[in-house]
Design an enzyme around this catalytic site. Structure first.
Site, PDB file in Angstrom:
ATOM      1  N   GLY A 131      -6.124  -0.508  -4.599  1.00 40.00           N
ATOM      2  CA  GLY A 131      -5.042   0.334  -4.435  1.00 40.00           C
ATOM      3  C   GLY A 131      -4.198   0.001  -5.578  1.00 40.00           C
ATOM      4  O   GLY A 131      -4.043  -1.160  -6.172  1.00 40.00           O
ATOM      5  N   ARG A 166     -11.969   1.649  -5.109  1.00 38.06           N
ATOM      6  CA  ARG A 166     -12.418   0.712  -4.088  1.00 38.06           C
ATOM      7  C   ARG A 166     -13.672   0.102  -4.461  1.00 38.06           C
ATOM      8  O   ARG A 166     -14.094  -0.934  -3.378  1.00 38.06           O
ATOM      9  CB  ARG A 166     -11.926   0.905  -2.964  1.00 38.06           C
ATOM     10  CG  ARG A 166     -10.470   1.294  -2.586  1.00 38.06           C
ATOM     11  CD  ARG A 166     -10.128   0.891  -1.042  1.00 38.06           C
ATOM     12  NE  ARG A 166      -8.535   1.271  -1.116  1.00 38.06           N
ATOM     13  CZ  ARG A 166      -7.674   0.388  -1.358  1.00 38.06           C
ATOM     14  NH1 ARG A 166      -7.837  -0.922  -1.382  1.00 38.06           N
ATOM     15  NH2 ARG A 166      -6.126   0.729  -1.354  1.00 38.06           N
ATOM     16  N   ASP A 200      -9.837  -9.691  -2.513  1.00 42.54           N
ATOM     17  CA  ASP A 200     -11.223  -9.363  -2.741  1.00 42.54           C
ATOM     18  C   ASP A 200     -11.798  -9.261  -4.177  1.00 42.54           C
ATOM     19  O   ASP A 200     -13.036  -9.807  -4.520  1.00 42.54           O
ATOM     20  CB  ASP A 200     -11.841  -8.255  -1.931  1.00 42.54           C
ATOM     21  CG  ASP A 200     -11.884  -8.612  -0.621  1.00 42.54           C
ATOM     22  OD1 ASP A 200     -11.835  -9.905  -0.119  1.00 42.54           O
ATOM     23  OD2 ASP A 200     -11.888  -7.498   0.241  1.00 42.54           O
ATOM     24  N   LYS A 207      -2.908  -8.948  -8.377  1.00 47.48           N
ATOM     25  CA  LYS A 207      -2.261  -7.443  -8.066  1.00 47.48           C
ATOM     26  C   LYS A 207      -2.306  -7.083  -6.704  1.00 47.48           C
ATOM     27  O   LYS A 207      -3.648  -7.236  -5.916  1.00 47.48           O
ATOM     28  CB  LYS A 207      -2.887  -6.494  -8.795  1.00 47.48           C
ATOM     29  CG  LYS A 207      -2.369  -4.910  -8.456  1.00 47.48           C
ATOM     30  CD  LYS A 207      -3.687  -3.962  -7.959  1.00 47.48           C
ATOM     31  CE  LYS A 207      -4.434  -4.384  -6.831  1.00 47.48           C
ATOM     32  NZ  LYS A 207      -5.383  -3.527  -6.240  1.00 47.48           N
ATOM     33  N   ILE A 239       0.511  -5.098  -3.599  1.00 48.61           N
ATOM     34  CA  ILE A 239       1.906  -4.957  -3.076  1.00 48.61           C
ATOM     35  C   ILE A 239       1.963  -5.671  -1.513  1.00 48.61           C
ATOM     36  O   ILE A 239       2.971  -5.855  -1.347  1.00 48.61           O
ATOM     37  CB  ILE A 239       2.223  -3.391  -2.700  1.00 48.61           C
ATOM     38  CG1 ILE A 239       1.239  -2.768  -1.631  1.00 48.61           C
ATOM     39  CG2 ILE A 239       2.194  -2.490  -4.029  1.00 48.61           C
ATOM     40  CD1 ILE A 239       1.929  -1.623  -1.083  1.00 48.61           C
ATOM     41  N   ASP A 240       1.105  -6.166  -1.278  1.00 50.66           N
ATOM     42  CA  ASP A 240       0.845  -6.698   0.267  1.00 50.66           C
ATOM     43  C   ASP A 240       1.315  -8.040   0.105  1.00 50.66           C
ATOM     44  O   ASP A 240       1.642  -8.554   0.992  1.00 50.66           O
ATOM     45  CB  ASP A 240      -0.535  -6.681   1.022  1.00 50.66           C
ATOM     46  CG  ASP A 240      -1.407  -5.385   0.725  1.00 50.66           C
ATOM     47  OD1 ASP A 240      -0.535  -4.279   0.698  1.00 50.66           O
ATOM     48  OD2 ASP A 240      -2.549  -5.321   0.679  1.00 50.66           O
ATOM     49  N   LYS A 243      22.321   7.812  17.333  1.00 54.70           N
ATOM     50  CA  LYS A 243      21.265   8.934  18.101  1.00 54.70           C
ATOM     51  C   LYS A 243      19.878   8.449  17.987  1.00 54.70           C
ATOM     52  O   LYS A 243      19.280   8.823  18.986  1.00 54.70           O
ATOM     53  CB  LYS A 243      21.656  10.364  17.600  1.00 54.70           C
ATOM     54  CG  LYS A 243      20.736  11.406  18.310  1.00 54.70           C
ATOM     55  CD  LYS A 243      21.257  12.815  17.721  1.00 54.70           C
ATOM     56  CE  LYS A 243      20.138  13.770  18.158  1.00 54.70           C
ATOM     57  NZ  LYS A 243      20.426  15.303  17.391  1.00 54.70           N
ATOM     58  N   GLY A 249       0.946  -2.735   4.325  1.00 55.21           N
ATOM     59  CA  GLY A 249       0.744  -4.148   3.850  1.00 55.21           C
ATOM     60  C   GLY A 249      -0.456  -4.826   4.403  1.00 55.21           C
ATOM     61  O   GLY A 249      -0.368  -6.307   4.453  1.00 55.21           O
ATOM     62  N   ARG A 250      -1.409  -3.977   4.960  1.00 61.18           N
ATOM     63  CA  ARG A 250      -2.518  -4.602   5.526  1.00 61.18           C
ATOM     64  C   ARG A 250      -2.317  -5.729   6.603  1.00 61.18           C
ATOM     65  O   ARG A 250      -1.164  -5.621   7.220  1.00 61.18           O
ATOM     66  CB  ARG A 250      -3.598  -4.980   4.424  1.00 61.18           C
ATOM     67  CG  ARG A 250      -4.052  -3.838   3.607  1.00 61.18           C
ATOM     68  CD  ARG A 250      -5.171  -4.181   2.834  1.00 61.18           C
ATOM     69  NE  ARG A 250      -5.070  -5.397   1.887  1.00 61.18           N
ATOM     70  CZ  ARG A 250      -5.993  -5.914   1.240  1.00 61.18           C
ATOM     71  NH1 ARG A 250      -7.240  -5.409   1.213  1.00 61.18           N
ATOM     72  NH2 ARG A 250      -5.709  -7.129   0.513  1.00 61.18           N
ATOM     73  N   GLU A 271       1.843  -2.697   9.379  1.00 60.78           N
ATOM     74  CA  GLU A 271       0.587  -1.764   9.462  1.00 60.78           C
ATOM     75  C   GLU A 271      -0.606  -2.434  10.131  1.00 60.78           C
ATOM     76  O   GLU A 271      -1.203  -1.993  11.002  1.00 60.78           O
ATOM     77  CB  GLU A 271       0.163  -1.404   7.957  1.00 60.78           C
ATOM     78  CG  GLU A 271      -1.046  -0.810   7.948  1.00 60.78           C
ATOM     79  CD  GLU A 271      -1.607  -0.616   6.388  1.00 60.78           C
ATOM     80  OE1 GLU A 271      -2.009   0.730   5.973  1.00 60.78           O
ATOM     81  OE2 GLU A 271      -1.255  -1.283   5.702  1.00 60.78           O
ATOM     82  N   ARG A 298       3.373   2.193  -3.730  1.00 62.45           N
ATOM     83  CA  ARG A 298       2.243   1.383  -4.621  1.00 62.45           C
ATOM     84  C   ARG A 298       2.445   1.894  -5.908  1.00 62.45           C
ATOM     85  O   ARG A 298       1.887   1.736  -6.923  1.00 62.45           O
ATOM     86  CB  ARG A 298       1.004   2.099  -3.929  1.00 62.45           C
ATOM     87  CG  ARG A 298       1.010   1.856  -2.501  1.00 62.45           C
ATOM     88  CD  ARG A 298      -0.604   2.033  -2.023  1.00 62.45           C
ATOM     89  NE  ARG A 298      -1.277   3.313  -2.622  1.00 62.45           N
ATOM     90  CZ  ARG A 298      -2.424   3.484  -2.363  1.00 62.45           C
ATOM     91  NH1 ARG A 298      -3.315   2.775  -1.815  1.00 62.45           N
ATOM     92  NH2 ARG A 298      -2.939   4.589  -2.685  1.00 62.45           N
TER      93      ARG A 298
END
Lengths: 542, 542
Positions: free
Chosen positions: B75, B139, B170, B196, B198-199, B236, B245-246, B305, B410
């Site tokens: 990703g 991927r 991975d 690399k 974002i997670d 309200k 974020g896996r 997530e 991302r």
């Protein structure tokens, strides 16, 4: 803790030249801006013929204190605090003994006399920040004669010189009626409205934009831009993005012009062209199929929140469902719906069927705002593509994602534009009260020019009114401004949209910047810029 | 058209002092940073004992050209373009005839030899911008022996000196295996990984953070802050916000520390404490009831997530469902599920039941990432509150909204931090190749200090590996870094969270700023700052 908010508190809104010397300003009646229908004269005998107000400099500097009440009405919009700051600074300049009183929790709080005195220290803690949390807001109304009587008693008890209502079209409609009512009763309290709504549907030739629209649409446009970049990066997703904005499609159109997504629905066009939901599903599917042939299995569609209620077939279905109570609806659908409505209903995903059947507003009507239009359209497109794939006319891959952008835009930190605009609106609202004017909306014209040239006005609320059918009755209301299908912004979008649909012309607006080059940190909404241009100019913008 | 992107292209990433004079730098082996398990020695006979690499200045200035290939894997994450810029500028400094070749569409594109030569003009068009659209990503994997053979042939055909793989855990696991394979085959191409994701789950004592985490979590934190402001403004809504974020909860923890929402689930804690979904529903309902007594019928919950797969009872349910094919599941549920699993399943909303039953990954397992955890928890809490209301123990009003924040983070425009960090990573990756190193990850340490003091390193990929059970087999992989429940960041959150739950301590981070005061435009992720502090210091931060 030194936060960005504390930094932002130090921002000094830019002040229009005309508002720099508040004490010397005199109200100047100009002319009655609109022809007022006779029926309005009957309804508003005291206020129907108020003139438009501009301001001019004089040598006379009258100083006297004002006691002013202020209330937020309806959903939040970025910049509300700066309206308070503007009012506060203006009345304190008129005379240091002036007082600003906030009503808490919206109109309901006013009717319950929930108040809070607003001091310099308060303003110093909220200026340039987002949210309506300082006073809080609510969706209550001051509408019935009983409510108006209660309001009258309260403003007289508090001996208010003015009451400023910060709200959208409905709130300002009620402000007009309250102004008339106070006049009839000989009450000295002046009622002034301030145009607030992220939806952008409170505007006209004098009110160029409502406050909050800029920040909200820039917030959404930034997210949309990032989603477009994501779509391009993995070449895998179709995003179905629903945008807040009630009936009108101003936010969708603004975001479309800012980001050039694959396609954008415009509710006003759906209505004008009497499009069915089915037509749009076919249109979007056609675009997807066309793109799939070029190996582009990604994209982004913008869907205005209100679009669902404009589809011709959905309108029929809702009308028919509304005829029956929500009990036994399964039977109703079997036996009583027209063939057209029944076909549509049965085509809907199960979850959406439930939303049609179960959610009713206090009048027993289907609550269209609760229907997840983005998921509905996504699922129908998915079904259509599956069919086309089976028929062999579509070979692409389809990974859709439904996204709703809304609440985060209503309470975001106001852009420099909204911070400046709101502060100027606050100053103007106070000026109007100082000059004994009631039944006016505070306005700023020439927004397309540098802040120095912005011009304060008072626009008679009545001049914005017309008659609308509301629950079977003709009612005098401030007209909701819908997207002008003959206007520059829509025209430009229409000219480009097929190019945007088939080729990729994505744009990626930044998150709102408060610093850095002026052309980005102080940028106006695009639709505002376009509307200010002459026809020949705007064609060369994009 | 002069866009913000064109402005951003002019930003010059700050360069660490150590990387300012690339030509004079020499690689300096330091020591083998981790004890390597014997099994890894067998698997990686050529590369198991590589030392950690630092750099030192010398007078020797060797100039020679390099031909380097680069590929995005997995990703998107903000900053990828700056890695390319760093590599490009470095190899051109090594010798102007150096060449950078991008592989398109991720590892699959590499295996298909889809390439694009990268020139100065390209870099000038993409620097400091978000997205992986320049090369696109995918991927795909280079994992099997056949795939490695194909890769070998391609890098030899292209005569590459180095191959840089920009990816997560991975992708870097596969990079390590590819480096070993190339060594075995006597291939000259060096394989270098760049961290690399974002997670934020690719980090250790040397890799302080993966790139993209900063921009993504700041993007989400800004939106969360605006939602908190909205919750306060109308008093309200309860927002149930799911965060991308896996498995790991780094993003959720970072956003919690930045915004102080009502409550934040941390998957690692759920696992450690063996919590059931039911426990969390009761906990959140308790908080809501407690707040309702103080008339606070609003708030915001952060839901990672991956949390769904950590609940003890959900794990049991998934395990049992995975045992059966997806056909005839209704029968299975009736007859074969354990009582515990059946009770949980029947408690789930219908839509979520479907998601458990219908979505399977290629291995036939329930696809937990497709389950809408935010809606699931929302609906279960709603049910629980309804029950409590009937029992008389809850009198509040409950208007929940489910929101997912993900894709927009991302591919957002990288923050100054990510822009600087990625550029430095790119320079370092090129340096490692220049020094003939393979099987390394490019890293920058001392991120908590000013950019000038950042220090380039090469970390042996093997040193990050351990064994994990993957689909029943023990596999050597780079360990995913989960939230450290004994770390400073979680400790601080745990200390404050009940205060945040009952009182309101909301914070409102701005949208990412590229200009303005340094402490905001160049701010580090909070968790990074905290992790760099000693225990006694961090308690005084909040």
């Amino acid at each position: 803790m030194y936060t960005f908010e504390s930094l932002r508190l130090q921002y000094k809104p830019k002040i229009p030249n005309q508002l720099k010397h508040l004490l010397g300003l005199q109200a100047k009646p100009v002319y009655c801006p609109e022809k007022i229908p006779t029926e309005l004269k009957t309804l508003f005998p005291k206020s129907y013929n108020f003139p438009l107000i501009e301001f001019e400099f004089t040598d006379v500097k009258k100083k006297f204190p004002l006691k002013v009440g202020v209330v937020f009405s309806g959903g939040p919009a970025p910049g509300g605090n700066n309206v308070l700051a503007g009012i506060f600074d203006a009345i304190k300049k008129f005379q240091p003994n002036s007082q600003l009183i906030g009503f808490l929790d919206g109109p309901d709080g006013l009717l319950k006399r929930k108040t809070r005195n607003i001091f310099q220290e308060d303003i110093a803690q909220i200026k340039n920040l987002g949210g309506f949390d300082f006073l809080s807001t609510g969706r209550g109304k001051i509408e019935t004669i009983e409510q108006k009587e209660v309001a009258l008693k309260i403003v007289e008890d508090l001996s208010l010189d003015g009451l400023i209502i910060i709200g959208g079209d409905d709130s300002n409609t009620n402000a007009a009626a309250l102004a008339e009512f106070f006049l009839e009763k000989g009450c000295k309290t002046k009622v002034i409205g301030v145009p607030k709504t992220i939806d952008g549907d409170l505007k006209n030739q004098y009110i160029e934009i409502s406050f909050g629209f800029d920040t909200a649409s820039k917030t959404y446009a930034h997210t949309i831009g990032s989603l477009l970049k994501d779509a391009l990066s993995q070449k895998k997703y179709y995003f179905f993005v629903k945008l807040m904005g009630r009936s009108a499609s101003h936010i969708a159109l603004e975001c479309a012009l800012a980001t050039h997504p694959t396609y954008t629905l415009i509710s006003e066009e759906i209505k004008e062209e009497k499009q069915n939901l089915r037509d749009v599903v076919v249109l979007l599917s056609d675009i997807i199929c066309h793109r799939a042939k070029e190996n582009k299995n990604y994209g982004l569609f913008l869907i205005p929140e209100g679009s669902i209620e404009f589809f011709n077939d959905v309108q029929t279905l809702i009308r028919e469902i509304n005829n029956y109570p929500k009990e036994n609806l399964t039977q109703v659908i079997k036996n009583h719906l027209s063939k057209e409505a029944k076909t549509l209903f049965e085509d809907l995903p199960q979850e959406i069927q439930k939303q049609f059947l179960l959610e009713r507003d206090p009048h027993g009507n289907v609550q269209v705002t609760k229907i997840e239009t983005e998921r509905l359209i996504l699922e129908l497109v998915q079904k259509e593509l599956k069919k086309r794939k089976e028929e062999g006319s579509y070979q692409g891959s389809f990974s859709p994602q439904a996204i709703f952008l809304g609440y985060e835009g209503r309470s975001a930190m106001p852009s420099n534009f909204d911070a400046n605009y709101c502060y100027a609106l606050g100053l103007t609202a106070a000026l109007l009260i100082k000059h004994g004017l009631t039944g006016y909306m505070a306005g700023i014209t020439h927004l397309n020019e540098p802040v120095e040239a912005w011009t304060p006005i008072g626009l008679p609320l009545i001049s914005m009114m017309g008659f609308e059918n509301r629950q079977g009755k003709e009612k005098a209301v401030i007209k909701k401004a819908l997207v002008d299908l003959k206007g520059a912004a829509f025209d430009l979008y229409k000219e480009w949209r097929l190019k945007w649909a088939y080729e990729d012309h994505f744009q990626f607006p930044p998150p709102i910047q408060f610093f850095g080059p002026h052309e980005f940190s102080d940028q106006l909404p695009l639709t505002l810029k376009l509307d200010a241009m002459k026809t020949n100019e705007y064609r060369y913008v994009m």
